[in-house]
Design a protein around this motif. Structure first.
Motif, PDB file in Angstrom:
ATOM      1  N   SER A 226      17.023   8.857  -0.524  1.00 56.09           N
ATOM      2  CA  SER A 226      16.495  10.380  -1.347  1.00 56.09           C
ATOM      3  C   SER A 226      17.913  11.072  -1.407  1.00 56.09           C
ATOM      4  CB  SER A 226      15.295  10.442  -1.233  1.00 56.09           C
ATOM      5  OG  SER A 226      14.148   9.181  -1.291  1.00 56.09           O
ATOM      6  N   TYR A 227      17.875  11.402  -2.723  1.00 62.77           N
ATOM      7  CA  TYR A 227      18.929  12.714  -2.595  1.00 62.77           C
ATOM      8  C   TYR A 227      19.208  13.214  -3.832  1.00 62.77           C
ATOM      9  CZ  TYR A 227      21.106   9.617  -6.291  1.00 62.77           C
ATOM     10  OH  TYR A 227      21.575   8.623  -7.070  1.00 62.77           O
ATOM     11  N   THR A 228      19.547  14.732  -4.569  1.00 61.86           N
ATOM     12  CA  THR A 228      19.428  15.338  -5.714  1.00 61.86           C
ATOM     13  C   THR A 228      21.148  15.762  -5.913  1.00 61.86           C
ATOM     14  OG1 THR A 228      20.071  17.270  -4.247  1.00 61.86           O
ATOM     15  CG2 THR A 228      17.297  16.696  -3.797  1.00 61.86           C
ATOM     16  N   ILE A 229      20.737  16.067  -6.858  1.00 65.51           N
ATOM     17  CA  ILE A 229      21.751  16.684  -8.267  1.00 65.51           C
ATOM     18  C   ILE A 229      21.673  17.851  -8.359  1.00 65.51           C
ATOM     19  CG2 ILE A 229      23.085  15.414 -10.522  1.00 65.51           C
ATOM     20  CD1 ILE A 229      22.173  12.622 -10.148  1.00 65.51           C
ATOM     21  N   SER A 230      22.774  18.813  -8.200  1.00 66.40           N
ATOM     22  CA  SER A 230      22.483  19.822  -8.602  1.00 66.40           C
ATOM     23  C   SER A 230      22.856  20.064 -10.240  1.00 66.40           C
ATOM     24  CB  SER A 230      23.426  20.819  -7.726  1.00 66.40           C
ATOM     25  OG  SER A 230      23.106  20.721  -6.163  1.00 66.40           O
ATOM     26  N   SER A 231      21.886  21.287 -11.075  1.00 66.19           N
ATOM     27  CA  SER A 231      22.029  21.652 -11.763  1.00 66.19           C
ATOM     28  C   SER A 231      23.401  22.014 -12.371  1.00 66.19           C
ATOM     29  CB  SER A 231      21.173  23.059 -12.205  1.00 66.19           C
ATOM     30  OG  SER A 231      21.829  24.188 -11.416  1.00 66.19           O
ATOM     31  N   GLN A 232      24.004  21.870 -13.563  1.00 64.44           N
ATOM     32  CA  GLN A 232      24.614  22.306 -14.251  1.00 64.44           C
ATOM     33  C   GLN A 232      25.402  23.507 -13.570  1.00 64.44           C
ATOM     34  OE1 GLN A 232      27.668  20.437 -14.974  1.00 64.44           O
ATOM     35  NE2 GLN A 232      28.923  21.829 -15.293  1.00 64.44           N
TER      36      GLN A 232
END
Length: 331
Positions: free
Chosen positions: A313-319
């Motif tokens: 599992s992982y995350t994607i940061s906000s722009q």
């Protein structure tokens, strides 16, 4: 008839409780974070080299995740609607407004995205973004809070909730000509409809048993009746999987997934934002927003990509460092 418009309906629900204490950080220990840099790629190129996404089913890996990013507060609130691939590439801004954007929802083929948009001192209206034509069409402009759109599997109809008649009820509109039918008429609050994949029913939220205590129900078109879905109390924001076997929702303050045949509930995390889980097209991943450590150690709002089948599992940061809300995964 004039209606009182809510100045800020909760992103995913009406009369749903506010944010809880952030407890996601411990749950995200060990999660990896993809870079937040905006990467533009042609839509027909699929990146398979990322080790976090290479093992995904193609239907997920080739899809898009839409989400809302909020900056500022009150009258200075700016909301942007983004689309991004699960590998963190091809981040594109779809729409932006001084005000609020709520509850994006993909059509079954991933070519259309419905969402609600509310400018200051106006009621929320529902728009549809067409990816192929790059258009934004206003489809629901009733004098009330118009929220939580859901496409029928054939994309010919749209379910949504509206307060046009006073309290919140669920409506069905035919997109070809705008013909609209009111489906619920109770004095309670009925919101957040989501079509079943066979188009024979939909799930939704109602507080008809006790005001302010939402529960989940399933409405059957053939009989025009609704039956409760058993949950352990407060439940909201339901979404059925493509195969109809699982239900993603907000279980109290936790993003959760239920197996409908057994009633087994998998609580994924307390997001600190009272946001539900949303399932990927294959049903083997779930997505939800949360605060988590960024690559530089700072706390930042992320999209969490949570594997339900043992993969990383992982995350994607906000722009832009804003607060992410309402991520939803389409083809």
């Amino acid at each position: 008839m004039s209606k009182t418009i809510m100045s800020k309906p909760t992103t995913n629900n009406i009369m749903i409780k506010g944010a809880t204490t952030i407890a996601i950080l411990a749950a995200l220990t060990g999660y990896q974070t993809l870079p937040s840099t905006e990467i533009k790629k042609p839509n027909n190129i699929v990146v398979d080299s990322n080790p976090l996404t290479a093992a995904m089913p193609a239907i997920d890996r080739q899809g898009h995740i839409a989400y809302v990013e909020e900056q500022g507060v009150g009258s200075a609130k700016v909301s942007a609607l983004y689309s991004i691939r699960p590998d963190g590439s091809d981040r594109q801004r779809i729409d932006q407004i001084t005000g609020y954007i709520y509850a994006p929802a993909w059509s079954a083929d991933g070519q259309q995205l419905a969402y609600s948009k509310q400018a200051p001192n106006q009621h929320p209206n529902i728009y549809i973004h067409d990816r192929n034509r790059d258009t934004h069409n206003l489809v629901v402009n009733a004098q009330g809070s118009n929220l939580s759109a859901s496409f029928s599997p054939d994309s010919h109809h749209l379910l949504y909730s509206s307060t046009v008649a006073g309290n919140a009820d669920i409506y069905k509109t035919r997109l070809s000509d705008g013909k609209t039918e009111q489906l619920t008429t109770l004095p309670s609050t009925e919101v957040q409809p989501n079509y079943a994949p066979d188009a024979q029913s939909f799930v939704y939220v109602s507080d008809k048993v006790r005001a302010g205590s939402p529960r989940l129900y399933r409405y059957y078109f053939a009989t025009q009746t609704a039956v409760p879905i058993t949950t352990a109390g407060y439940a909201a924001s339901p979404q059925l999987s493509v195969d109809g076997r699982h239900l993603a929702y907000l279980n109290g303050s936790k993003a959760a997934v239920m197996t409908l045949t057994t009633g087994h509930v998998l609580n994924l995390a307390d997001t600190g934002l009272d946001e539900p889980a949303r399932l990927s097209p294959s049903g083997t991943y779930a997505v939800y927003p949360a605060y988590a450590p960024d690559v530089d150690g700072s706390q930042r709002s992320h999209v969490v990509i949570h594997s339900l089948s043992g993969h990383p599992s992982y995350t994607i940061s906000s722009q832009d460092g804003g607060v992410i809300r309402s991520p939803v995964w389409g083809r």
